[in-house]
Scaffold this active site. Structure first.
Site, PDB file in Angstrom:
ATOM      1  CB  CYS A  50      -5.071   6.289  -3.491  1.00  0.00           C
ATOM      2  SG  CYS A  50      -5.366   5.031  -2.253  1.00  0.00           S
ATOM      3  CD  GLU A  64      -4.970  -1.224   2.711  1.00  0.00           C
ATOM      4  OE1 GLU A  64      -4.045  -1.182   3.543  1.00  0.00           O
ATOM      5  OE2 GLU A  64      -4.881  -0.757   1.563  1.00  0.00           O
ATOM      6  CB  THR A  92      -3.704   3.880   4.960  1.00  0.00           C
ATOM      7  OG1 THR A  92      -4.568   2.800   5.283  1.00  0.00           O
ATOM      8  CG2 THR A  92      -2.634   3.399   4.018  1.00  0.00           C
ATOM      9  CE1 TYR A 134      -9.531   0.378  -1.137  1.00  0.00           C
ATOM     10  CE2 TYR A 134      -8.388  -1.701  -0.820  1.00  0.00           C
ATOM     11  CZ  TYR A 134      -8.853  -0.514  -0.313  1.00  0.00           C
ATOM     12  OH  TYR A 134      -8.645  -0.203   1.001  1.00  0.00           O
ATOM     13  CD  GLU A 147      -2.712  -0.265   7.774  1.00  0.00           C
ATOM     14  OE1 GLU A 147      -2.069  -1.024   8.542  1.00  0.00           O
ATOM     15  OE2 GLU A 147      -2.696  -0.379   6.540  1.00  0.00           O
ATOM     16  CG  HIS A 181     -10.594   4.867  -0.744  1.00  0.00           C
ATOM     17  ND1 HIS A 181      -9.350   5.225  -1.226  1.00  0.00           N
ATOM     18  CD2 HIS A 181     -10.342   4.240   0.437  1.00  0.00           C
ATOM     19  CE1 HIS A 181      -8.408   4.834  -0.392  1.00  0.00           C
ATOM     20  NE2 HIS A 181      -8.990   4.227   0.629  1.00  0.00           N
ATOM     21  CB  CYS A 217      -3.500  -0.100  -5.437  1.00  0.00           C
ATOM     22  SG  CYS A 217      -4.501  -0.591  -4.008  1.00  0.00           S
ATOM     23  CB  CYS A 225      -0.881  -0.025   1.248  1.00  0.00           C
ATOM     24  SG  CYS A 225      -1.846   1.458   1.476  1.00  0.00           S
TER      25      CYS A 225
END
Lengths: 483, 483, 483, 483
Positions: D102, D444, D189, D294, D255, D290, D296, D98
């Site tokens: 973003c 996550e 995060t 993902y 986090e 959001h 990602c 991560c």
């Protein structure tokens, strides 16, 4: 039968050569990383003395007639096989991890048959030797590591063609009083909690591989044996202060690489020696028993389901219909695993030696599901647990004079639950799905007793496709003779 | 025990009131759409006389000591239960469809317990009546339809609150010699192939519903009973010339709506009458047995797997690794279904009446998988069969002087296979995945013996979550007393 | 652009040689089994005239600048590609079946590129010919069947090695004015509703196969072409009285075997002739477009979801949490299919010819999901529909003076719903999951535009594994140079 | 635009109040556990300067016209949205974890719309304030933490009814120059790698909750803010000697719990203040963006697939058909995730403010798949990696003079691979499936941007069931008017 305390004491008498993090472990029993795994094995002794578990945990020796721990028993009926399934689930649910003792039981049961069959063909006396050894194990209530998996090197080559001959354990010298072996066994569950180690070949062999077709038993601290501990996700949390972050505060598992550097084996401990044509049978029978043993994962599943239901309650979400439905799904999958192990046991049969063997097709089906469902159960557990499972501060933060108050305040769930209890439960789920216990519940479920593809090959061999084709042809009116 | 021929003859003596396509069926036994379903029931007689199936297909009556067809037997041991599982699979694999006779067996076994328990509470004599009836069934080797499912009307209302009181079958008159009932039972498998019909309530009831809490048995041709045949996908292919397009040229299934228009029931055939507090038990016990019975789908799965392997060979694709892997997956799923049925049987127990009942948790787990895996097995079969399964011309085209040559030429598979054989096998797969047999293999797998949600509710009730939570708490160090 | 009525009229002018059930079909347009499939194609004309669909259904010809039906358009932008995706879904949701016209569109788009590329290499004039043909199609708003799949015979042999040379369509004679071909194309969707048929090779070829490397277009009633209709599950219900049991009372699909018995092709209709090295490209480009086209199944999924929600309401079960959750899952899966088709379109690119091609990796990913999710959506629909879907009596029973009252009474759902409406909705779900439409929604989803394994091979070829390995090596600190 | 070095330098100037393991972290940037997460954010700066990534990583500010890092950009077209999807995947594949940046981008884009809409209704000036803030962020190329998730306490109660009012962040004092807030944001995060923190409400609110309906931005080191680091599976391996056992030797994530203890917010940094009726909109728009982000995980999936292919080669198993097939499946699932993110972007639209928003239905579908497929990809990776992944000794053992030779010898794979490289690759797979990166790739993926049930509720709201029902009714001939 030994008590848990006697078991621990007996381990202290061993002189094992163990390495971990690059250093020799001087006191194996009290090593903080290893000890929880010893506790898990100790539970197999402890439960045998509890009246409520007596029926599952003990049996009557078919050689001495004495009451023994079922882990040292040779199955005498399908009832025995079903009890084994239930004993495995019970201990999984008591320890929440791998309790390590089934592998020796499975090795001994397989040897009870293969030694008999070798003798029948070659007039050898392996079975007699084996039974003498079995009596020794039963009398002393020992833990045996059943060691099968060789490093294997280049997987496209048979043992005798490997560039490095030691990639499969083999005989390097034959002496008057026994033989000398060299090689290694990998992924040995519970190795350093064992009194004995039982070696088996890891694949079917051809005549050229006969130096590799050997099976024997030795004390775990025999000269020349070295143990190198494998590390697990989150292993070093056991070295930290407090116990919350460990998840499972009582039990654990371990695996080790076991190296045999010119180790002597006396003749009376040899159960197979160059009978290459029996290597495959021993592997298959051991594997079938061991695939049944994965009923233990239904026990670990019980723990994860219990933890998930509890965290749902702690989060105040237990009444949401999707949460209830996911809990049902977890149970459904978990009981499907159990059904497989029960079914292969109930459908077992007597082999020539008198030992009862599970139904091998169903044992493979059982294990194949074990390579899938724990992952989905684990995913559902993470779904219900919530993201806090992986963003929770450490126990040290919780106990910190500066920030502990905030951890306590902001991570409180429903009104009746202490933040600490919520943390403990989240850490247990983390332990089972990402941490030390995930090694056993997930990756070992995948590869232990054979990777998924191994089961698929066995399923393919054991189903009777020809018979199924015959009925299909009859039903659609194909009348021609079939081959 | 009757032979298949005697069974057929006995059906001809019945005077059933059957409607199909809006018309009364004058000759039920020879009706081309119904007859294959009669053939499937006849197989349950035929196999009982074959030495190779004797062990599974027959039993010794616990009331007369005589050898009987297992379909009329009350289970006296877990061995009996396991044999029932295997009998169901066997017949599924012989007929490739629903053979319809298990439902009566399951109804009788459930009644053997519930009548006993009602008597124990109320001092009634239902069990005696039931045993007399059972002897009659065993002596005459009869087929009984076990009829449970009422139309139910508005599902949010209990029976006594329904706008139309007949939406649940109920008593409308009490006479000296018996009672008069009205209502209907839907989805009745094999109804018109049955000598007897055994009525059971369909849900748990409260006192206000007591007029609906009735169970009884009647001859299938009792006055006032009308059967309206349900139709199935591709049903009218049985009326066509030739038999290729039927897929299964021998067997089939059927369902019917059974209407009770003021039907008289004599006292000695009544097994429950207004004991509303036992309706739920009867439903649950019947359902548990019947969920076990879905082992038959593993038998139908055997046929579909056999057909798929054969078509792979006909297509010349049987050596492709993805084809082999899909066949393994089909087998794996199919054997997982079998494991569930074996496990709930092997884990059965003796009830107070002496009858052995399956493990109800595992029976529900078994059936839940049946609502899933046949769909996936079916999908894989279609994958391997290829698109031709649904684009194949008719048998009439194949036999046509004008275009038959092209059908023959262009739909030839590998060199050694006749186009006709390839067509037959594709039609069998069509039959099982889209046609008449798909009704049984798919939709009935979904809803028969209760829709999936019914099993989920039972699973939720039968697992011991509290116990699982206790071990989870212990393992993570939560020491507070639990409720 | 033609209207639906003009389309129907134009079909009547064709002189097709069609066989069905072993007989020549004298009036194809009015044949009760074929007509619903004609209706579905007609919807592609009808919608093009509706203002609300104009944006999706029409386009501007890049050759004439005129407004044309999008089904005859060559994609000029990624926006065009995305509109094609949406047009396919729209028509799937309007017809609830296969509307058959996408295959010709996909063939023309693929030919617009391949003819260009052949010309570039060999200096031929295929692209010019093709564009002239395209203008003819656009001007007359024609339906073209894109015909690719040969019977293939022994799948382990290339075309030129087949024992029967006709198993792949090939040239048998070269004449001054054109060529003569022989062979067949199987599984031809919408063949007898088409004005034209466009032939393409079905696999990559080597030089020895060059007689098989041909692509051309012909009028569908060219001399020597024969159509043999494939039969579908429940096809003959269209011959019955009433329309309830048909499920979809308006539309349907069809497939046919198309036989070419020495058919003449003039030079100006030949788009590839022996350029064997371009056969593979044409296949891959057509397949990529056609895999995108399976967005139509999201449209059919819309119908099935709508039907399922409606039957849940009719059954009075729409508020049950498990029902709501299953409807969500159906939608989720259905929209995932849509995402795949949108994504491969949005990620399209311009080829040398100026035509826009979809992203081929994502088009294959899209189709691979289509081989899975409709089966699960269908399973969930059957779950919610209930068993009545397969045990419902016929429309004739419902209309019968004797038993119709009982069908009406006992199959009533919630109080506000007519039994007839409930029957209609159940029959629609039966149609989509077991009946004529299941052929398109399930089996065609599996095999149309290539069986699942074909997509897997393409996925394997198109992902850049080396690049992924490089980043993995970097991240774990492997610094050695990679090949 | 800042360079990575400038970014690191700018972090050093912050005066953050960070706790970890119960102690204040004096040097956040160089803390060995935190630093890899800083490296991951730094990659977002680094890549922006690389020509090959310029198109994805940079954009032109719509307020200043300057070239900016895309992470600070407000999307001006669907092309921008698609580039965002690709940028997320790119960085996931570069870092294997991560990269944290973003969330601030998604917060700013959502605020660009909601502030506009609040102003339109209430005549406020939030949008002007926000744009001024945005310019500041763009000019200085800042990392913003977008903070939404409150601890929430008792989930059955709204904010104003919580026993502890701080369970949702809220205003506690209004002053002339601004307001004072109290509360906390969990699971943040990248919090301690951020220059700014942007606060948003976490749920829809009613008027009584208006003190909780606030959104604002502050420097991350504003007085009164405390960060308490969450711990991750295997986090302390970063403290050990060597780097093999870390798996990912370069990057990581983190986090934190962010506590606001009476923190002052000046008026010009407030973007919502008591406009409770816009809380829901802000949440939904942020969540939609959001969920798109993902993509990602497809990037992280690229790394895991690359690692798995490499370990298959190291193990000598890459040619086994089941291995190849599993790699294809991993790719298929991974690309399906990508399709969802591309599709919701390509189907985006312009909102009133001028900002482009993704298609919210498809964004939820995208994320729902992200809650499933990474778990299966991870399971397949473990399947191919083999059990050694969890039984491998530590790097210290590998480097030990006593036992290192055996680790080297016995864990060698195919002949051309160093044991160390094999260990590194296994540790990377462990990292991604059980270790620090599994936190991001699995848990996550489950809960980030909303847990699965949140997406299901949104899917249920956004599909048009009525429309689907209408077409279903038409097709089966239900002609009555619908409501």
């Amino acid at each position: 039968m030994k008590t848990a305390a006697e078991y621990e004491a007996s381990l202290r008498e061993l002189n094992l050569n163990v390495y971990q993090f690059g250093k020799k472990v001087e006191n194996v029993v009290d090593d903080p990383i290893i000890r929880p795994s010893m506790n898990a094995v100790a539970a197999t002794y402890d439960c045998a003395h509890k009246p409520e578990y007596e029926d599952l945990m003990t049996a009557t020796s078919h050689i001495t007639g004495k009451k023994i721990n079922r882990f040292t028993h040779i199955h005498q009926s399908t009832e025995d096989l079903v009890k084994k399934t239930k004993m495995c689930r019970l201990l999984g649910s008591i320890t929440g991890c791998c309790f390590q003792r089934c592998v020796g039981m499975d090795a001994m049961n397989a040897l009870s048959m293969t030694t008999f069959d070798i003798d029948a063909k070659y007039g050898t006396e392996y079975n007699k030797r084996f039974l003498a050894y079995l009596e020794f194990v039963q009398e002393n209530d020992l833990v045996c590591d059943g060691a099968m998996t060789d490093p294997k090197g280049d997987r496209s080559l048979p043992p005798h063609k490997q560039p490095d001959p030691d990639m499969f354990l083999h005989v390097v010298e034959e002496r008057e009083d026994g033989i000398v072996v060299r090689g290694a066994k990998a992924h040995q569950t519970g190795a350093v909690n064992s009194h004995e180690i039982i070696i088996m070949p890891t694949i079917s062999m051809r005549e050229e591989d006969k130096d590799y077709a050997i099976s024997f038993a030795l004390p775990s601290d025999a000269e020349g044996i070295t143990y190198i501990m494998g590390r697990q996700s989150c292993d070093t949390r056991k070295l930290e202060n407090g116990n919350i972050d460990r998840g499972n505060v009582l039990y654990g598992g371990h695996e080790a690489l076991v190296v045999f550097e010119d180790v002597f084996v006396p003749w009376d401990r040899l159960f197979m020696y160059k009978e290459w044509d029996f290597a495959g049978q021993l592997v298959e029978q051991f594997a079938s028993y061991h695939r049944q043993s994965y009923a233990c994962k239904a026990g670990v599943g019980d723990v994860l389901i219990g933890a998930t239901q509890t965290i749902a309650e702690f989060n105040g979400a237990q009444k949401a219909s999707h949460v209830k439905d996911k809990i049902i799904e977890m149970n459904h999958l978990n009981e499907t695993l159990f059904c497989g192990s029960v079914a292969c046991a109930a459908e077992g049969h007597k082999e020539k030696s008198g030992t009862f063997l599970v139904n091998t097709l169903l044992a493979n089906v059982c294990k194949q599901n074990v390579t899938r469902f724990p992952y989905e159960i684990s995913r559902l557990a993470q779904d219900i647990a919530g993201g806090l499972m992986v963003t929770l501060p450490s126990e040290d933060d919780y106990r910190s004079p500066e920030v502990g108050k905030w951890v306590k305040k902001y991570f409180k769930g429903n009104d009746e639950v202490d933040t600490e209890d919520r943390m403990r439960m989240l850490r247990l789920i983390e332990n089972l799905t990402l941490g030390t216990a995930a090694v056993g519940y997930l990756t070992e479920s995948m590869h232990g007793a054979g990777s998924p593809q191994a089961q698929r090959i066995m399923i393919s061999r054991q189903v009777n496709l020809k018979e199924k084709q015959k009925v299909a042809k009859r039903l659609c009116g194909i009348t021609k003779d079939d081959e």
